[in-house]
Write an enzyme that holds these catalytic residues in place. Structure first.
Site, mmCIF file in Angstrom:
data_model
loop_
_atom_site.group_PDB
_atom_site.id
_atom_site.type_symbol
_atom_site.label_atom_id
_atom_site.label_comp_id
_atom_site.label_asym_id
_atom_site.label_seq_id
_atom_site.Cartn_x
_atom_site.Cartn_y
_atom_site.Cartn_z
ATOM 1 N N ASP A 534 0.850 -1.195 0.000
ATOM 2 C CA ASP A 534 0.000 0.000 0.000
ATOM 3 C C ASP A 534 0.879 1.236 0.000
ATOM 4 O O ASP A 534 2.090 1.164 0.242
ATOM 5 C CB ASP A 534 -0.932 -0.019 1.214
ATOM 6 N N GLU A 614 21.483 -22.498 -19.215
ATOM 7 C CA GLU A 614 20.639 -21.593 -18.410
ATOM 8 C C GLU A 614 21.463 -20.423 -17.865
ATOM 9 O O GLU A 614 20.990 -19.286 -17.804
ATOM 10 C CB GLU A 614 19.995 -22.368 -17.254
#
Ligand code: GLA
Length: 730
Positions: A534, A614
């Site tokens: 928030d 990877e």
């Protein structure tokens, strides 16, 4: 002048670049809300029609004006108990037990130079920021409401809050004090809210508003919560991402909150947002004030993407600390999903070394480094390094990590206490518990009574000691349970309704002290992922871990929902290992990278376990992120896939509109499927853009109207990324 006041008409007009917010005190001193929308240059009270609706009574002084009722007029801050039967903005109990508040206009004051609301985070502003304060009074009780409005013109934002002041002789109990109340007398509206649960936060849902009914979006968990974000959008039924009217209501608060959206007997819609009134009660002694959190309001007539961009800008420019606003954030590797509780210094150093080789820049040591913590059953509160486990001190570990060329970050969960901890054994009364009742336990932990200064001091002392001793550039501030048994030993019996808000004020105070004392340490907020995402937390923590769900496909929905209110630079997002630890799903590393790049990019895996191929992909990912970092963090963000279900697409456009980055992830590959077509947004229609991948040159108008089509994709969750560069004007 962006605030215009017509003294004679008692008309207040607040203007931002595109919007007008207007209210008017009528002949009875009732403050009417007359408009929030595009600028009109007009006294919008001409639209207010009065009618006798029956069973909607009249203020005493309006004996024969049967059409004049508080129940039908659009109110700026609604009364209670005196004839407005819609949800009230305020609820009180006076010393004699009566429960009404009847607001009448009592003057105004122009403000200059933004101030933070007392004890709470607030928009920053500066010495030039303009504001307006309107005084409403309840003549019987002496309760005054000071409605405050701050203008953030460039971002089309208005910030509202309320200060209630007791100017009477007797204490008043405040049972409800909303930050904002707004009435929309005409037209059907819809509401978009952001619901969820742990590991699936801020899922956007759009709903109609039942006539005569009320929708409530709320948290009573002590935290703003995974379940309901303190942000809602009201919009017209035909509003889309690209067009239409929409109004945002974002509460800058991290505790219990309630957003009410109701439609009355005549279809008039009311929005109220503020601290949740259930369980809340504040004793306001004579001469004292109560300050509500700020509510960040914005309006756009150009659709949801435009509204989101207003919020992105205002959060970046006015909520986040200027120190971190444009700072480049290190690409981090977090130890949590790499090792969980199972580590020592040697293991962490191996992690650091392999991370460094791939281009990562900071190692964050997550849960498990303190007290005697090897699982989640113990030691919260004992913020002392477990040297026996690490095999060295925190200082030494940090030095060795720095020697490998990485920065160092550390996890803490300050507001919590384990029953099995030295802190609890010493101070059992520091935990929020109720007399004679066994407390609710969650993740085997209790919650500290953060409203108490001695507890704040203890935590400040412990965390500062760590930060002074070891070189720590970053703190991950977690909060892993909801509050229950919210009863404080420090409060008398008749003030227990203050405990939850005092908890939040105490947490803010601690954050304030720490950020002031250690401005160079960046704090990332977290609450079991995004349980406290928030604007209040963003004031102290420039980024928040978006979710404990690191599955890239699930993250598309979580990050998309979050993007309605919050900019990507605030969303903690990491590439994690596959099969994913939360869902067991396998998603290609390229796709995981693109999704995490739409946030504060990092990794949550053990690089040593990657294959050579990877590792090469990860190296390239980090290079790509650095190449586009400024565009991603500082550019305009657009959601692009509003009517599609098979893919999710989004894009970033630089402020000068000279470059753009489009990302697309196919979430459902179909045999013999359609070609995805993505219509871009935010480009300059008249400029020519070159696609880096194909060399095609197209006008912004073509890209936005005709769009880009992609070939049919195959495989698991394939992705595309297209970089567009505007050609130099001849
Ligand atoms: C929370 C966080 C995780 C991790 C764990 C540690 O769930 O969201 O990222 O830090 O706590 O216990």
């Amino acid at each position: 002048m962006s605030i215009r006041i017509d003294e004679k008409e008692r008309l207040f007009s607040l203007e931002t670049v595109h919007t007008l917010y207007q209210m008017k005190a009528d002949e009875n001193g009732v403050l009417l809300h007359t408009w929030y929308g595009l600028k009109t240059g007009t006294d919008m009270s001409y639209r207010i029609r009065t009618v006798n609706r029956g069973f909607s009574g009249n203020p005493y002084e309006m004996q024969t004006r049967f059409d004049y009722s508080l129940d039908t007029l659009p109110q700026e801050y609604s009364t209670d108990g005196v004839g407005d039967y819609r949800p009230s903005a305020v609820q009180v109990t006076l010393a004699n037990g009566s429960r009404s508040a009847d607001w009448r206009y009592a003057g105004y004051r122009l403000l200059k130079g933004k101030e933070k609301p007392q004890g709470l985070p607030g928009l920053r502003g500066n010495a030039e920021t303009e504001g307006l304060e309107i005084k409403l009074e309840d003549r019987v009780s002496g309760l005054n409401a000071f409605l405050t409005y701050w203008l953030f013109e460039a971002q089309d934002v208005i910030v509202r809050s309320v200060r209630l002041e007791n100017s009477g002789d007797e204490a008043i109990r405040i049972r409800k004090a909303a930050s904002v109340c707004m009435d929309f007398p005409y037209g059907t509206k819809e509401v978009i809210h952001f619901h969820g649960r742990h590991a699936m936060e801020r899922v956007a849902e759009r709903a109609g508003i039942p006539q005569g009914g009320r929708l409530a979006f709320e948290s009573r968990r002590g935290m703003s919560s995974h379940q309901s974000n303190p942000y809602i959008i009201l919009c017209d039924p035909d509003t889309t991402e690209r067009q239409g009217q929409c109004w945002g209501f974002m509460l800058m608060y991290s505790g219990n909150h309630l957003e009410e959206v109701s439609a009355d007997q005549a279809g008039s819609v009311r929005v109220i947002s503020g601290i949740h009134p259930e369980g809340f009660e504040w004793m306001l002694e004579p001469g004292k004030s109560f300050q509500t959190p700020e509510a960040i309001l914005s309006f756009s007539a150009e659709g949801l993407n435009a509204l989101s961009r207003n919020y992105h800008r205002v959060i970046r420019e006015e909520v986040i600390s200027p120190r971190w606003r444009d700072a480049k954030k290190p690409v981090l590797v977090n130890s949590w999903e790499a090792t969980y509780f199972d580590f020592n210094a040697e293991k962490l150093l191996c992690l650091a070394r392999s991370a460094k080789e791939l281009g990562m820049e900071m190692l964050v040591l997550d849960d498990g480094w303190f007290g005697k913590r090897d699982d989640d059953s113990t030691s919260l509160g004992d913020w002392v390094c477990n040297e026996a486990k690490l095999g060295c001190s925190l200082k030494e570990l940090s030095e060795r990590i720095h020697a490998e060329g990485l920065k160092f970050g550390l996890w803490v969960e300050p507001e919590m206490i384990s029953p099995d901890s030295d802190l609890y054994r010493e101070h059992p009364d520091w935990a929020l518990t109720e007399p004679e009742r066994l407390p609710m336990i969650s993740r085997r932990q209790l919650v500290l009574d953060m409203g108490r200064e001695e507890i704040q001091d203890y935590l400040f002392g412990r965390i500062s000691a760590i930060l002074r001793d070891a070189r720590v550039e970053y703190i991950k501030w977690d909060c892993n349970r909801s509050i229950a048994n919210c009863w404080s030993l420090a409060l008398p019996e008749d003030r227990q309704g203050e405990a939850a808000h005092r908890f939040m004020l105490g947490t803010y105070r601690l954050l304030e002290r720490l950020t002031e004392a250690f401005p160079e340490v960046m704090i990332e907020g977290c609450s079991g992922g995004g349980g406290r995402f928030d604007a209040g937390m963003l004031y102290y923590c420039p980024q928040i871990w978006c979710s404990d769900n690191t599955d890239a496909i699930e993250r598309l929905e979580i990050q998309r929902g979050t993007s309605y209110g919050y900019p990507v630079c605030t969303m903690g997002a990491h590439v994690s290992a596959c099969p994913n630890h939360q869902t067991g799903r396998n998603v290609p590393l390229e796709t995981r990278g693109i999704v995490a790049q739409a946030g504060t990019f990092g990794y949550e895996l053990n690089p040593e376990k990657l294959t050579e191929a990877e590792k090469e992909t990860v190296k390239k990912q980090i290079e790509t992120f650095h190449r586009f970092e400024t565009l991603i963090e500082g550019g305009d963000y657009y959601r692009l896939d509003e009517s599609e279900t098979d893919y999710t697409a989004w894009m970033f456009v630089s402020p000068k509109k000279d470059e753009a980055l489009l990302s697309l992830v196919t979430t459902h590959v179909r045999a013999n499927g359609m070609f995805p077509l993505v219509r871009l947004q935010g480009l300059d229609p008249d400029r020519i853009y070159r696609r880096e991948d194909t060399g095609e040159e197209l006008t912004g108008a073509a890209l936005m109207q005709g769009g880009i089509s992609f070939p049919q994709m195959t495989g698991d969750y394939p992705c595309e990324q297209v970089y567009l560069l505007a050609m130099k004007n001849e």
